[in-house]
Design a protein around this motif. Sequence first.
Motif, PDB file in Angstrom:
ATOM      1  N   PRO A  93       0.839  -1.195   0.000  1.00  0.00           N
ATOM      2  CA  PRO A  93       0.000   0.000   0.000  1.00  0.00           C
ATOM      3  C   PRO A  93       0.875   1.247   0.000  1.00  0.00           C
ATOM      4  CG  PRO A  93      -0.404  -1.373   1.951  1.00  0.00           C
ATOM      5  CD  PRO A  93       0.737  -1.969   1.228  1.00  0.00           C
ATOM      6  N   MET A  94       0.341   2.348  -0.536  1.00  0.00           N
ATOM      7  CA  MET A  94       1.101   3.592  -0.545  1.00  0.00           C
ATOM      8  C   MET A  94       1.303   4.109   0.872  1.00  0.00           C
ATOM      9  SD  MET A  94      -0.853   5.353  -3.711  1.00  0.00           S
ATOM     10  CE  MET A  94       0.017   6.908  -3.580  1.00  0.00           C
ATOM     11  N   THR A  95       2.435   4.671   1.119  1.00  0.00           N
ATOM     12  CA  THR A  95       2.670   5.281   2.424  1.00  0.00           C
ATOM     13  C   THR A  95       2.565   6.788   2.284  1.00  0.00           C
ATOM     14  OG1 THR A  95       5.029   5.267   1.987  1.00  0.00           O
ATOM     15  CG2 THR A  95       4.145   3.424   3.239  1.00  0.00           C
ATOM     16  N   LYS A  96       2.303   7.451   3.421  1.00  0.00           N
ATOM     17  CA  LYS A  96       2.059   8.883   3.366  1.00  0.00           C
ATOM     18  C   LYS A  96       3.337   9.703   3.511  1.00  0.00           C
ATOM     19  CE  LYS A  96       0.914   8.994   8.255  1.00  0.00           C
ATOM     20  NZ  LYS A  96      -0.084   9.245   9.287  1.00  0.00           N
ATOM     21  N   THR A  97       4.480   9.048   3.732  1.00  0.00           N
ATOM     22  CA  THR A  97       5.715   9.774   3.999  1.00  0.00           C
ATOM     23  C   THR A  97       6.053  10.784   2.917  1.00  0.00           C
ATOM     24  OG1 THR A  97       6.453   7.712   4.975  1.00  0.00           O
ATOM     25  CG2 THR A  97       8.088   9.458   4.752  1.00  0.00           C
ATOM     26  N   ARG A  98       6.000  10.323   1.654  1.00  0.00           N
ATOM     27  CA  ARG A  98       6.404  11.231   0.593  1.00  0.00           C
ATOM     28  C   ARG A  98       5.384  12.316   0.352  1.00  0.00           C
ATOM     29  NH1 ARG A  98       8.878   9.372  -5.026  1.00  0.00           N
ATOM     30  NH2 ARG A  98       9.314  11.587  -5.270  1.00  0.00           N
ATOM     31  N   LEU A  99       4.099  11.987   0.563  1.00  0.00           N
ATOM     32  CA  LEU A  99       3.066  13.016   0.423  1.00  0.00           C
ATOM     33  C   LEU A  99       3.319  14.133   1.418  1.00  0.00           C
ATOM     34  CD1 LEU A  99       0.326  13.665  -0.985  1.00  0.00           C
ATOM     35  CD2 LEU A  99      -0.779  12.679   1.002  1.00  0.00           C
ATOM     36  N   GLU A 100       3.679  13.759   2.636  1.00  0.00           N
ATOM     37  CA  GLU A 100       3.997  14.754   3.652  1.00  0.00           C
ATOM     38  C   GLU A 100       5.248  15.543   3.264  1.00  0.00           C
ATOM     39  OE1 GLU A 100       2.256  12.699   7.729  1.00  0.00           O
ATOM     40  OE2 GLU A 100       4.337  12.309   7.156  1.00  0.00           O
ATOM     41  N   ALA A 101       6.281  14.837   2.789  1.00  0.00           N
ATOM     42  CA  ALA A 101       7.539  15.505   2.462  1.00  0.00           C
ATOM     43  C   ALA A 101       7.348  16.500   1.318  1.00  0.00           C
ATOM     44  CB  ALA A 101       8.600  14.472   2.100  1.00  0.00           C
ATOM     45  N   PHE A 102       6.609  16.090   0.291  1.00  0.00           N
ATOM     46  CA  PHE A 102       6.382  16.983  -0.844  1.00  0.00           C
ATOM     47  C   PHE A 102       5.563  18.201  -0.412  1.00  0.00           C
ATOM     48  CE2 PHE A 102       3.901  18.068  -4.749  1.00  0.00           C
ATOM     49  CZ  PHE A 102       4.961  18.517  -5.506  1.00  0.00           C
ATOM     50  N   ALA A 119      -5.875   8.561  19.276  1.00  0.00           N
ATOM     51  CA  ALA A 119      -4.835   9.318  18.590  1.00  0.00           C
ATOM     52  C   ALA A 119      -3.458   8.915  19.086  1.00  0.00           C
ATOM     53  CB  ALA A 119      -5.052  10.802  18.810  1.00  0.00           C
ATOM     54  N   LYS A 120      -2.509   8.918  18.153  1.00  0.00           N
ATOM     55  CA  LYS A 120      -1.121   8.711  18.516  1.00  0.00           C
ATOM     56  C   LYS A 120      -0.532  10.051  18.953  1.00  0.00           C
ATOM     57  CE  LYS A 120      -0.850   7.603  14.309  1.00  0.00           C
ATOM     58  NZ  LYS A 120      -0.295   7.417  12.968  1.00  0.00           N
ATOM     59  N   PRO A 121       0.493  10.018  19.778  1.00  0.00           N
ATOM     60  CA  PRO A 121       1.157  11.289  20.075  1.00  0.00           C
ATOM     61  C   PRO A 121       1.801  11.840  18.803  1.00  0.00           C
ATOM     62  CG  PRO A 121       2.212   9.456  21.243  1.00  0.00           C
ATOM     63  CD  PRO A 121       1.105   8.878  20.444  1.00  0.00           C
ATOM     64  N   MET A 122       1.897  13.166  18.719  1.00  0.00           N
ATOM     65  CA  MET A 122       2.506  13.780  17.548  1.00  0.00           C
ATOM     66  C   MET A 122       3.992  13.435  17.501  1.00  0.00           C
ATOM     67  SD  MET A 122       0.710  17.469  17.847  1.00  0.00           S
ATOM     68  CE  MET A 122       1.614  18.200  16.479  1.00  0.00           C
ATOM     69  N   THR A 123       4.484  13.219  16.322  1.00  0.00           N
ATOM     70  CA  THR A 123       5.910  12.957  16.179  1.00  0.00           C
ATOM     71  C   THR A 123       6.593  14.217  15.655  1.00  0.00           C
ATOM     72  OG1 THR A 123       5.509  12.093  13.986  1.00  0.00           O
ATOM     73  CG2 THR A 123       5.639  10.503  15.783  1.00  0.00           C
ATOM     74  N   LYS A 124       7.885  14.291  15.916  1.00  0.00           N
ATOM     75  CA  LYS A 124       8.586  15.513  15.566  1.00  0.00           C
ATOM     76  C   LYS A 124       9.150  15.485  14.146  1.00  0.00           C
ATOM     77  CE  LYS A 124      12.798  13.844  17.748  1.00  0.00           C
ATOM     78  NZ  LYS A 124      13.789  14.005  18.801  1.00  0.00           N
ATOM     79  N   THR A 125       8.993  14.367  13.441  1.00  0.00           N
ATOM     80  CA  THR A 125       9.605  14.213  12.116  1.00  0.00           C
ATOM     81  C   THR A 125       9.213  15.330  11.162  1.00  0.00           C
ATOM     82  OG1 THR A 125       9.327  11.855  12.497  1.00  0.00           O
ATOM     83  CG2 THR A 125      10.064  12.530  10.313  1.00  0.00           C
ATOM     84  N   ARG A 126       7.893  15.587  11.081  1.00  0.00           N
ATOM     85  CA  ARG A 126       7.463  16.592  10.108  1.00  0.00           C
ATOM     86  C   ARG A 126       7.834  17.987  10.548  1.00  0.00           C
ATOM     87  NH1 ARG A 126       1.699  16.696   7.283  1.00  0.00           N
ATOM     88  NH2 ARG A 126       2.664  18.274   5.964  1.00  0.00           N
ATOM     89  N   LEU A 127       7.831  18.235  11.861  1.00  0.00           N
ATOM     90  CA  LEU A 127       8.254  19.545  12.350  1.00  0.00           C
ATOM     91  C   LEU A 127       9.694  19.802  11.925  1.00  0.00           C
ATOM     92  CD1 LEU A 127       7.413  21.951  14.170  1.00  0.00           C
ATOM     93  CD2 LEU A 127       8.553  20.779  16.031  1.00  0.00           C
ATOM     94  N   GLU A 128      10.523  18.789  12.054  1.00  0.00           N
ATOM     95  CA  GLU A 128      11.915  18.923  11.628  1.00  0.00           C
ATOM     96  C   GLU A 128      12.011  19.119  10.120  1.00  0.00           C
ATOM     97  OE1 GLU A 128      14.282  16.267  14.981  1.00  0.00           O
ATOM     98  OE2 GLU A 128      13.615  15.296  13.144  1.00  0.00           O
ATOM     99  N   ALA A 129      11.227  18.333   9.371  1.00  0.00           N
ATOM    100  CA  ALA A 129      11.303  18.411   7.911  1.00  0.00           C
ATOM    101  C   ALA A 129      10.854  19.784   7.411  1.00  0.00           C
ATOM    102  CB  ALA A 129      10.454  17.308   7.283  1.00  0.00           C
ATOM    103  N   PHE A 130       9.774  20.298   7.970  1.00  0.00           N
ATOM    104  CA  PHE A 130       9.278  21.605   7.550  1.00  0.00           C
ATOM    105  C   PHE A 130      10.286  22.694   7.902  1.00  0.00           C
ATOM    106  CE2 PHE A 130       6.532  25.398   8.381  1.00  0.00           C
ATOM    107  CZ  PHE A 130       6.129  25.606   7.074  1.00  0.00           C
ATOM    108  N   SER A 131      10.846  22.626   9.117  1.00  0.00           N
ATOM    109  CA  SER A 131      11.843  23.613   9.524  1.00  0.00           C
ATOM    110  C   SER A 131      13.076  23.526   8.640  1.00  0.00           C
ATOM    111  CB  SER A 131      12.234  23.389  10.987  1.00  0.00           C
ATOM    112  OG  SER A 131      11.091  23.360  11.800  1.00  0.00           O
ATOM    113  N   ASP A 132      13.510  22.314   8.328  1.00  0.00           N
ATOM    114  CA  ASP A 132      14.648  22.151   7.421  1.00  0.00           C
ATOM    115  C   ASP A 132      14.370  22.817   6.084  1.00  0.00           C
ATOM    116  OD1 ASP A 132      16.068  20.736   9.269  1.00  0.00           O
ATOM    117  OD2 ASP A 132      15.700  18.772   8.405  1.00  0.00           O
ATOM    118  N   GLY A 133      13.152  22.605   5.578  1.00  0.00           N
ATOM    119  CA  GLY A 133      12.800  23.195   4.290  1.00  0.00           C
ATOM    120  C   GLY A 133      12.838  24.707   4.331  1.00  0.00           C
TER     121      GLY A 133
END
Lengths: 213, 213, 213, 213
Positions: free
Chosen positions: B25-34, D23-37
């Motif tokens: 199944p597709m994962t959401k990682t790249r959708l989030e990254a893009f 709900a799962k706890p929020m992860t910091k991955t996207r916060l880091e990715a957005f800040s990096d961008g």
Amino acid sequence: MSDTPLASPMTPDAPPPMAKPVAKPMTKTRLEAFSDGVIAIIITIMVLELHTPDSVSVEALLHILPTFLLYALSFIYVGIYWNNHHHLLHATQRINGATLWANSHLLFWLSLVPFSTRWMGESDFATIPTAFYGFTLLMPSIAYYILVRVLIACNGQNSLLTTAIGKDVKGMISTGLYIAGIALTFWNSFAGLACYVAVALIWLVPDRRIEHD
Amino acid sequence: MSDTPLASPMTPDAPPPMAKPVAKPMTKTRLEAFSDGVIAIIITIMVLELHTPDSVSVEALLHILPTFLLYALSFIYVGIYWNNHHHLLHATQRINGATLWANSHLLFWLSLVPFSTRWMGESDFATIPTAFYGFTLLMPSIAYYILVRVLIACNGQNSLLTTAIGKDVKGMISTGLYIAGIALTFWNSFAGLACYVAVALIWLVPDRRIEHD
Amino acid sequence: MSDTPLASPMTPDAPPPMAKPVAKPMTKTRLEAFSDGVIAIIITIMVLELHTPDSVSVEALLHILPTFLLYALSFIYVGIYWNNHHHLLHATQRINGATLWANSHLLFWLSLVPFSTRWMGESDFATIPTAFYGFTLLMPSIAYYILVRVLIACNGQNSLLTTAIGKDVKGMISTGLYIAGIALTFWNSFAGLACYVAVALIWLVPDRRIEHD
Amino acid sequence: MSDTPLASPMTPDAPPPMAKPVAKPMTKTRLEAFSDGVIAIIITIMVLELHTPDSVSVEALLHILPTFLLYALSFIYVGIYWNNHHHLLHATQRINGATLWANSHLLFWLSLVPFSTRWMGESDFATIPTAFYGFTLLMPSIAYYILVRVLIACNGQNSLLTTAIGKDVKGMISTGLYIAGIALTFWNSFAGLACYVAVALIWLVPDRRIEHD
């Protein structure tokens, strides 16, 4: 064991602690991340090219409508490539050095789309700029085909990727339509443009080949 | 076991052990990254539009204060969408091809915010540019609604996502305020602008619906 | 066991069970992501510098061909650095604070490539801009060498990285060719440019040292 | 069990298959990715502001040297924030909605650095632009302090983060130096600038507080 710097945890895919460390296979994560970054910038900087209307009237806004629609069209093309790239890499299990270059080659041609969009818009759809726009759409479709071949060579004829890609009829039709569009431009710019728009339309239906095969 | 398409998951780099490989199944990682990439660029290139003051006096700096506040306002709107997008995708467990297009559709409208911000700033808050600014805020709110519907269709009525989204009262109020703001602009630009600012204020309170449900 | 700072790894989100929490070693994920972002922008904003042709004729398009080829050349250089950076970090198992600065130092010099590309293109390959272009290619090669040294110091002489890098003959030849190219520019710009192009050619063969060692 | 859409594999951190999903706890991955961008774009678009020299002589190149050094200085400041943000988030174990806004607040002020850099460069270090440049360095340092407080509130007084941050003497000295620099600017621009440079120097030593605590 205790004096080897490689025996530490926290390197989840670390090689086993042998005398001579061995290389891990390349992962596709960074290839995806870099491509996402480049495509995100390509798709976004095009809006920087949009000139604000000359006056504050509705007429002035309608006057830039063709440029606006052209921007939307280029947004869709780049979005199509991102979607297909997403599907393609999703089905990929191995990459190698040749993959990196085939991918950069695709990104290079995509990076010219903002340039050709700007020129065609400025020229009010003159023949040469419109044909050149088609050229900058045709080249990514060829580069994408090369990338698919390189990935299949790397992943094997029996891989998930090969099954998922299938015959890629849509891709072949697109390339044909781009060539036809470029040729038609020399007769009438808008006939050429119609061919390009046709490609966008056939791709707006989500590609189910890889996702649900 | 053998007929489930999800067999042997979680080992993305391993060659498939079966005769005919099956798709994951597709994962959401790249959708989030893009999306992160595109939103990061949208939010950042707006500062490129800021013209430096004409002279080196405090007065010249204060003269560009309205433009500066307008930039801050647009920064907040795009930041709101990033926050909500973060919360939304966090609660999402599945994506499909339709999701990719609904997401690109949202990004397209967001990408026009720098353009409309620039036009409104250049025009000193004239009627049509201020109404158009509201339009470029309204359209992402509609695109966001569509994305939510597509995600719910993909994840199921009983999913975490559906529970987390709830009735989305804030979203509906926002859309209403944007429409009201656009209408009010034709009476007075700053009345319209006040409606837009109200939307920003109701979102600056962090959205606890998904996070702590 | 109790005095190792690496206790309870791999559970990054779990609250530490001990009285005084201990730090995890730094991971390379964000270093890669930030570098991907910066390099993606560098490689992409160069196309913003491309001026559209003065007229809509094929001649006008051919007139900008040198600028176009120059853009392609710079795209290739930055692409080479991304590829090598990918290979380098792939073989890296540890990073530290010094690594972050050595990496930023490399990114700084790379960020000047769009600037020097633009100047050389505008000047029609005059001596000083062409030598300066070589300088902005030479400095990243030195910064890359420093980054390799810092990474080896951090990962240990016996690490996978050291084995993978080997003598880096290609890197040394590149640095030499850049210096030769800068010197030759003062005799003839195109002789200098030929040296730079030679570097691009020797790198377009994928680097198999790390990948397949 | 078989009719719940949540029981599928491939969602590695999926909630346990209970009747009502949680709900799962929020992860910091996207916060880091957005800040990096965002930080990657801020640090890179500054080079777009660099004007090419007026002529092709060494003198013309030396003439833009102050602007070039100013660009390098701003690159270092933004790089410092990226480094510190990296260390900070590395030590963080939990984030919440307030964290997202505190982080966006920091990114907002950082996004003004290219603007203030450009103004100060254009004005040849006049008083008001130089003071304003200091202001755009001061505000991120305050925003960073707020982010640290919000993260500590979210992670708890006994967390790894609190231990790692310690007293943040460097941060307090930096804020003091920025304020002193802004004040000194009104006596002499270069005295103010010297204070700003001092901050860069004290940070170029890698921050070992979090990394090796």
